[in-house]
Design an enzyme around this catalytic site. Structure first.
Site, PDB file in Angstrom:
ATOM      1  N   HIS A 200       4.776 -12.014  16.698  1.00 25.68           N
ATOM      2  CA  HIS A 200       4.718 -11.299  15.403  1.00 25.68           C
ATOM      3  C   HIS A 200       3.332 -10.725  15.323  1.00 25.68           C
ATOM      4  O   HIS A 200       3.275  -9.681  14.603  1.00 25.68           O
ATOM      5  CB  HIS A 200       5.067 -12.237  14.298  1.00 25.68           C
ATOM      6  CG  HIS A 200       6.522 -12.772  14.059  1.00 25.68           C
ATOM      7  ND1 HIS A 200       7.206 -11.955  13.608  1.00 25.68           N
ATOM      8  CD2 HIS A 200       7.038 -13.889  14.691  1.00 25.68           C
ATOM      9  CE1 HIS A 200       8.643 -12.551  13.701  1.00 25.68           C
ATOM     10  NE2 HIS A 200       8.574 -13.699  14.419  1.00 25.68           N
TER      11      HIS A 200
ATOM     12  N   ARG B 221       6.192  16.012  12.972  1.00 26.11           N
ATOM     13  CA  ARG B 221       4.686  15.552  13.279  1.00 26.11           C
ATOM     14  C   ARG B 221       4.751  14.060  13.193  1.00 26.11           C
ATOM     15  O   ARG B 221       4.266  13.237  14.082  1.00 26.11           O
ATOM     16  CB  ARG B 221       3.843  15.819  12.277  1.00 26.11           C
ATOM     17  CG  ARG B 221       2.531  15.791  12.542  1.00 26.11           C
ATOM     18  CD  ARG B 221       1.471  16.729  12.059  1.00 26.11           C
ATOM     19  NE  ARG B 221       1.638  16.636  10.489  1.00 26.11           N
ATOM     20  CZ  ARG B 221       2.020  17.806   9.484  1.00 26.11           C
ATOM     21  NH1 ARG B 221       2.273  18.956  10.193  1.00 26.11           N
ATOM     22  NH2 ARG B 221       2.127  17.632   8.327  1.00 26.11           N
TER      23      ARG B 221
ATOM     24  N   GLU C 117      10.204  -2.902   8.611  1.00 29.45           N
ATOM     25  CA  GLU C 117       9.802  -2.086   9.419  1.00 29.45           C
ATOM     26  C   GLU C 117      10.461  -0.442   8.798  1.00 29.45           C
ATOM     27  O   GLU C 117      10.515   0.161   9.723  1.00 29.45           O
ATOM     28  CB  GLU C 117      10.423  -2.046  10.847  1.00 29.45           C
ATOM     29  CG  GLU C 117      12.020  -2.286  11.056  1.00 29.45           C
ATOM     30  CD  GLU C 117      12.670  -3.775  11.033  1.00 29.45           C
ATOM     31  OE1 GLU C 117      13.564  -3.813  11.536  1.00 29.45           O
ATOM     32  OE2 GLU C 117      11.862  -4.643  10.516  1.00 29.45           O
TER      33      GLU C 117
END
Length: 234
Positions: free
Chosen positions: A112, A162, A142
């Protein structure tokens, strides 16, 4: 009946004493007033510092209440609130839902701590990919959201690409000599009339899962991309 008071001292002595007595009274008053004034000023300074410290503490508490501690981004509540505020001002734009691909592998393989480092790197890349005025937040384990304040689709596409390329080119080494490839899937919802933050997030979320199903490491747009519905890195 009128009572007259007569000084027992001669007049010339009285005339000598009165000025001296007056000076002594002034000096005594100053000697008494100065420490009191100094103490009052010290208390005022102490009170001013206390007020300043309380304001600083309030600002820090507000920042912590709005910020994700791992990445420094806005948390979900603060992000949604800021986006809704922008939409109420009729500031158009697009919502980007960004999800790290195969992130469970990072946690399961490297631990983690390595997963946290990967998330920080992705967050830094997202922040570097947007402009001043755009709003960034971490809304899940996430998952990241960006509200791009832009009225032209090409600017939205440029920012999304980008970020996609920036994450793909990250040099993430969870162990010495071991490079792990990071990537993200991005769903983009172009703002339309009367949409709020939740509605835009829902659309961006669906497009993000479309990008996942399409093979990950790509962008899926709700509409308005002048070139393609999906963009993927080689």
């Amino acid at each position: 009946m009128i009572v007259l008071w007569a000084s027992p001292l001669p007049r010339d002595v009285v005339l000598e004493i009165y000025p001296v007595a007056g000076i002594i009274c002034v000096i005594v008053a100053i000697l008494v007033a100065f420490p009191i004034s100094w103490r009052l000023q010290r208390e005022r300074n102490r009170l001013a510092k206390t007020v300043h410290d309380l304001k600083s503490a309030h600002i820090e508490l507000d920042r912590r209440a709005r910020t994700d501690p791992l990445t420094g981004m806005l948390n979900r509540g603060a992000f949604m609130s800021d986006v809704d505020e922008s939409l109420l001002k009729r500031i158009g734009g697009a919502m980007l839902m960004i999800d790290a691909d195969n992130f469970k592998i990072v946690n399961d393989t490297f631990g983690h701590s390595a997963g946290d480092e990967a998330l920080r790197l992705v967050a830094e890349t997202v922040i570097a990919g947007v402009r001043i005025g755009d709003i960034c937040g971490r809304v899940g384990g996430e998952e990241f959201l960006v509200f791009v304040q832009a009225t032209d689709t090409l600017s939205v596409v440029a920012i999304a690409e980008r970020i996609l390329a920036g994450v793909f080119n990250l040099n993430f080494e969870p162990e010495d000599g071991c490079r792990h490839q990071l990537s993200v899937s991005i769903g983009v919802a172009i703002n339309s009339a009367d949409q709020n933050a939740i509605a835009m997030m829902s659309i961006a979320d669906r497009k993000m899962y479309e990008a996942k199903r399409g093979g990950r490491n790509q962008i899926a747009y709700s509409y308005g991309d002048p070139r393609a519905s999906r963009v993927r890195l080689a």
